[in-house]
Design a protein around this motif. Structure first.
Motif, PDB file in Angstrom:
ATOM      1  N   GLN A 192       0.831  -1.201   0.000  1.00 46.52           N
ATOM      2  CA  GLN A 192       0.000   0.000   0.000  1.00 46.52           C
ATOM      3  C   GLN A 192       0.864   1.249   0.000  1.00 46.52           C
ATOM      4  O   GLN A 192       1.824   1.362   0.750  1.00 46.52           O
ATOM      5  N   GLY A 193       0.512   2.189  -0.880  1.00 45.57           N
ATOM      6  CA  GLY A 193       1.262   3.438  -0.981  1.00 45.57           C
ATOM      7  C   GLY A 193       2.292   3.436  -2.087  1.00 45.57           C
ATOM      8  O   GLY A 193       2.803   4.489  -2.466  1.00 45.57           O
ATOM      9  N   SER A 194       2.616   2.245  -2.607  1.00 48.14           N
ATOM     10  CA  SER A 194       3.536   2.196  -3.747  1.00 48.14           C
ATOM     11  C   SER A 194       2.808   2.672  -4.994  1.00 48.14           C
ATOM     12  O   SER A 194       1.598   2.509  -5.124  1.00 48.14           O
ATOM     13  N   GLU A 195       3.522   3.282  -5.900  1.00 51.86           N
ATOM     14  CA  GLU A 195       2.899   3.700  -7.160  1.00 51.86           C
ATOM     15  C   GLU A 195       3.929   3.610  -8.268  1.00 51.86           C
ATOM     16  O   GLU A 195       4.882   4.378  -8.322  1.00 51.86           O
ATOM     17  N   ILE A 196       3.724   2.625  -9.142  1.00 49.62           N
ATOM     18  CA  ILE A 196       4.602   2.409 -10.290  1.00 49.62           C
ATOM     19  C   ILE A 196       3.996   3.120 -11.486  1.00 49.62           C
ATOM     20  O   ILE A 196       2.810   2.948 -11.793  1.00 49.62           O
ATOM     21  N   SER A 197       4.787   3.932 -12.160  1.00 52.15           N
ATOM     22  CA  SER A 197       4.308   4.632 -13.350  1.00 52.15           C
ATOM     23  C   SER A 197       4.322   3.675 -14.528  1.00 52.15           C
ATOM     24  O   SER A 197       5.382   3.165 -14.917  1.00 52.15           O
ATOM     25  N   CYS A 198       3.132   3.426 -15.097  1.00 51.66           N
ATOM     26  CA  CYS A 198       3.002   2.407 -16.140  1.00 51.66           C
ATOM     27  C   CYS A 198       2.396   2.966 -17.421  1.00 51.66           C
ATOM     28  O   CYS A 198       1.605   3.911 -17.401  1.00 51.66           O
ATOM     29  N   VAL A 199       2.774   2.325 -18.517  1.00 56.25           N
ATOM     30  CA  VAL A 199       2.147   2.575 -19.811  1.00 56.25           C
ATOM     31  C   VAL A 199       1.518   1.266 -20.259  1.00 56.25           C
ATOM     32  O   VAL A 199       1.759   0.201 -19.680  1.00 56.25           O
ATOM     33  N   THR A 200       0.693   1.328 -21.303  1.00 58.50           N
ATOM     34  CA  THR A 200       0.072   0.135 -21.857  1.00 58.50           C
ATOM     35  C   THR A 200       0.760  -0.241 -23.165  1.00 58.50           C
ATOM     36  O   THR A 200       1.537   0.532 -23.723  1.00 58.50           O
ATOM     37  N   ARG A 201       0.476  -1.432 -23.619  1.00 58.31           N
ATOM     38  CA  ARG A 201       1.027  -1.878 -24.896  1.00 58.31           C
ATOM     39  C   ARG A 201       0.352  -1.138 -26.048  1.00 58.31           C
ATOM     40  O   ARG A 201      -0.853  -0.984 -26.083  1.00 58.31           O
ATOM     41  N   ASN A 217      -9.918  15.389   1.464  1.00 59.54           N
ATOM     42  CA  ASN A 217      -8.960  15.924   2.436  1.00 59.54           C
ATOM     43  C   ASN A 217      -9.418  15.681   3.867  1.00 59.54           C
ATOM     44  O   ASN A 217      -8.611  15.378   4.750  1.00 59.54           O
ATOM     45  N   ALA A 218     -10.719  15.824   4.115  1.00 61.55           N
ATOM     46  CA  ALA A 218     -11.247  15.622   5.465  1.00 61.55           C
ATOM     47  C   ALA A 218     -11.201  14.158   5.875  1.00 61.55           C
ATOM     48  O   ALA A 218     -10.984  13.839   7.050  1.00 61.55           O
ATOM     49  N   LEU A 219     -11.402  13.258   4.918  1.00 62.90           N
ATOM     50  CA  LEU A 219     -11.360  11.832   5.213  1.00 62.90           C
ATOM     51  C   LEU A 219      -9.942  11.320   5.413  1.00 62.90           C
ATOM     52  O   LEU A 219      -9.723  10.333   6.124  1.00 62.90           O
ATOM     53  N   LEU A 220      -8.976  11.986   4.786  1.00 57.83           N
ATOM     54  CA  LEU A 220      -7.586  11.522   4.821  1.00 57.83           C
ATOM     55  C   LEU A 220      -6.634  12.635   5.236  1.00 57.83           C
ATOM     56  O   LEU A 220      -5.670  12.936   4.519  1.00 57.83           O
ATOM     57  N   PRO A 221      -6.852  13.275   6.374  1.00 55.29           N
ATOM     58  CA  PRO A 221      -5.993  14.396   6.758  1.00 55.29           C
ATOM     59  C   PRO A 221      -4.554  13.992   7.026  1.00 55.29           C
ATOM     60  O   PRO A 221      -3.629  14.778   6.824  1.00 55.29           O
ATOM     61  N   GLU A 222      -4.344  12.731   7.450  1.00 56.31           N
ATOM     62  CA  GLU A 222      -2.997  12.300   7.800  1.00 56.31           C
ATOM     63  C   GLU A 222      -2.134  11.990   6.578  1.00 56.31           C
ATOM     64  O   GLU A 222      -0.925  11.827   6.681  1.00 56.31           O
ATOM     65  N   SER A 223      -2.765  11.904   5.423  1.00 54.37           N
ATOM     66  CA  SER A 223      -2.020  11.526   4.223  1.00 54.37           C
ATOM     67  C   SER A 223      -1.335  12.697   3.543  1.00 54.37           C
ATOM     68  O   SER A 223      -0.544  12.501   2.622  1.00 54.37           O
ATOM     69  N   ALA A 224      -1.643  13.915   3.955  1.00 55.33           N
ATOM     70  CA  ALA A 224      -1.054  15.123   3.359  1.00 55.33           C
ATOM     71  C   ALA A 224      -1.202  15.102   1.840  1.00 55.33           C
ATOM     72  O   ALA A 224      -0.273  15.356   1.086  1.00 55.33           O
ATOM     73  N   ILE A 225      -2.414  14.765   1.394  1.00 56.13           N
ATOM     74  CA  ILE A 225      -2.678  14.707  -0.050  1.00 56.13           C
ATOM     75  C   ILE A 225      -2.695  16.118  -0.621  1.00 56.13           C
ATOM     76  O   ILE A 225      -3.340  17.005  -0.082  1.00 56.13           O
ATOM     77  N   ALA A 226      -2.003  16.309  -1.693  1.00 54.09           N
ATOM     78  CA  ALA A 226      -1.946  17.637  -2.302  1.00 54.09           C
ATOM     79  C   ALA A 226      -3.153  17.856  -3.193  1.00 54.09           C
ATOM     80  O   ALA A 226      -3.058  17.850  -4.419  1.00 54.09           O
ATOM     81  N   ILE A 227      -4.304  18.020  -2.561  1.00 51.25           N
ATOM     82  CA  ILE A 227      -5.536  18.304  -3.303  1.00 51.25           C
ATOM     83  C   ILE A 227      -5.999  19.691  -2.917  1.00 51.25           C
ATOM     84  O   ILE A 227      -6.345  19.934  -1.775  1.00 51.25           O
ATOM     85  N   ARG A 228      -5.979  20.602  -3.854  1.00 53.98           N
ATOM     86  CA  ARG A 228      -6.406  21.956  -3.558  1.00 53.98           C
ATOM     87  C   ARG A 228      -7.926  22.046  -3.676  1.00 53.98           C
ATOM     88  O   ARG A 228      -8.525  21.447  -4.561  1.00 53.98           O
ATOM     89  N   THR A 229      -8.537  22.782  -2.788  1.00 56.63           N
ATOM     90  CA  THR A 229      -9.988  22.963  -2.875  1.00 56.63           C
ATOM     91  C   THR A 229     -10.317  23.952  -3.980  1.00 56.63           C
ATOM     92  O   THR A 229      -9.513  24.784  -4.365  1.00 56.63           O
ATOM     93  N   GLN A 230     -11.536  23.833  -4.455  1.00 57.73           N
ATOM     94  CA  GLN A 230     -11.975  24.611  -5.599  1.00 57.73           C
ATOM     95  C   GLN A 230     -12.196  26.086  -5.287  1.00 57.73           C
ATOM     96  O   GLN A 230     -12.590  26.429  -4.193  1.00 57.73           O
ATOM     97  N   HIS A 271      -8.007   9.319  -8.876  1.00 52.92           N
ATOM     98  CA  HIS A 271      -7.018   8.741  -7.966  1.00 52.92           C
ATOM     99  C   HIS A 271      -7.717   7.926  -6.893  1.00 52.92           C
ATOM    100  O   HIS A 271      -8.755   8.320  -6.381  1.00 52.92           O
ATOM    101  N   LEU A 272      -7.154   6.760  -6.569  1.00 49.46           N
ATOM    102  CA  LEU A 272      -7.706   5.871  -5.554  1.00 49.46           C
ATOM    103  C   LEU A 272      -6.942   6.041  -4.248  1.00 49.46           C
ATOM    104  O   LEU A 272      -5.700   6.043  -4.235  1.00 49.46           O
ATOM    105  N   TYR A 273      -7.693   6.156  -3.141  1.00 52.68           N
ATOM    106  CA  TYR A 273      -7.107   6.298  -1.811  1.00 52.68           C
ATOM    107  C   TYR A 273      -7.654   5.203  -0.901  1.00 52.68           C
ATOM    108  O   TYR A 273      -8.784   4.741  -1.058  1.00 52.68           O
ATOM    109  N   HIS A 274      -6.845   4.800   0.073  1.00 50.61           N
ATOM    110  CA  HIS A 274      -7.266   3.830   1.079  1.00 50.61           C
ATOM    111  C   HIS A 274      -7.745   4.577   2.321  1.00 50.61           C
ATOM    112  O   HIS A 274      -6.967   5.308   2.940  1.00 50.61           O
ATOM    113  N   ILE A 275      -9.012   4.398   2.680  1.00 52.64           N
ATOM    114  CA  ILE A 275      -9.541   4.997   3.907  1.00 52.64           C
ATOM    115  C   ILE A 275      -9.131   4.133   5.105  1.00 52.64           C
ATOM    116  O   ILE A 275      -8.654   4.632   6.117  1.00 52.64           O
ATOM    117  N   ASP A 276      -9.370   2.825   4.985  1.00 51.73           N
ATOM    118  CA  ASP A 276      -8.903   1.859   5.972  1.00 51.73           C
ATOM    119  C   ASP A 276      -8.724   0.535   5.253  1.00 51.73           C
ATOM    120  O   ASP A 276      -8.762   0.480   4.018  1.00 51.73           O
TER     121      ASP A 276
END
Length: 298
Positions: free
Chosen positions: A29-38, A184-197, A214-219
């Motif tokens: 969890q938390g890993s992110e590999i940058s991938c392309v498709t064939r 942001n409110a659901l995941l405050p500890e993740s320091a997600i760089a999501i700016r509000t509108q 983007h997919l996030y893990h709540i629990d």
């Protein structure tokens, strides 16, 4: 289950950036590999389970997309746009201000029903303005059985948490409804760089800042997919049978019209039209159905 080659790993698409995808390796969890498709293949969605081959420590190629349990997407006459895969719930985020498009709400509900995905309607920003009008507009949908949750995400997001628990949910809605604030409110500890509108008062609309799903893990068992703001939701991929079945209040009357090929427009002895006359089906929803039928029939 077949054994994987040593150079192949399982993962989940956690971000979709056009022709490039972020893939989280299974069990990391938390890993992110940058991938392309064939080749030119770009039919992946956030939430897809895939097999990838690593080409570097943080780079890879998607070799296979595993079977999906669900797929939420929109389409017009020319192309389709995938929103999320393998989700169990769509969370349609509305707000008291800026005002929401009820037509877009209906389209999201229809897409969810067609994909057999549970729908939850969230009315956000209930703390900043009079919400009586917005609540009254949503009475029709709560009457149909859809859960409507009032929320003030800037002050307290806790009412939403039990409704997300155990689901893989995708947040959808117009720009400016507060989706990023909810994440942001659901995941405050993740320091997600999501700016509000920033809201444009002149246009009564929002400028969205989320440009990629983007997919996030709540629990452990709860995942949330944030998607870019929508201004339209085409349903050209539906046929008449899928469309009429997606209106849940139509279902008791389907197959009961005089004509087997009834389109529920102006045909005599139409069970749907009779139910509207009797007050059992909203004339507003019948109008939405007829407008959509004309759109997908073109």
């Amino acid at each position: 289950m077949r054994a994987l080659r040593s150079d192949i790993q399982l993962g989940t698409v956690v971000a979709a950036y056009g022709k490039r995808y972020g893939v989280e390796l299974k069990g990391i969890q938390g890993s992110e590999i940058s991938c392309v498709t064939r080749g030119k293949k770009t039919d992946l969605a956030c939430g897809d389970e895939v097999e990838i081959r690593l080409t570097d420590s943080n780079e890879g190629v998607v070799e296979k997309n595993l079977p999906r349990t669900s797929l939420l997407y929109r389409s017009n006459a020319y192309r389709s746009k995938f929103l999320a895969a393998n989700v169990t719930q769509i969370v349609i985020v509305l707000a008291t201000s800026p005002s929401f498009y009820e037509e877009l709400l209906n389209r999201c509900l229809i897409a969810a029903e067609a994909a057999n995905i549970q729908a939850l309607i969230v009315l956000n920003k209930c703390d900043i303005t009079d919400n009586a009008t917005a609540i009254a507009r949503l009475a029709l949908y709560s009457g149909l059985g859809y859960k409507v949750q009032l929320l003030s995400a800037t002050t307290d997001v806790s009412p939403l948490k039990p409704l997300l628990r155990g689901h893989t949910s995708v947040l959808v809605g117009q720009s400016g409804m507060g989706k990023s604030t909810i994440v942001n409110a659901l995941l405050p500890e993740s320091a997600i760089a999501i700016r509000t509108q920033e809201i444009s008062a002149v246009l009564d609309s929002g400028k969205h800042t989320t440009t990629a799903a983007h997919l996030y893990h709540i629990d452990e068992g709860t995942r949330l997919i944030d998607s870019p703001g929508l201004q339209e939701f085409g349903l050209n991929h539906l046929n008449i049978e899928a469309l009429e079945h997606a209106f849940i209040e139509f279902r008791p009357y389907l197959g009961k019209c005089r004509f087997n090929n009834c389109k529920h427009l102006k045909e005599p002895d139409c069970a749907i039209s009779n139910a509207v006359i009797e007050g059992k089906i909203s004339s507003q929803r019948q109008t939405y159905y007829q407008d959509l039928l004309g759109e997908i029939g073109r």
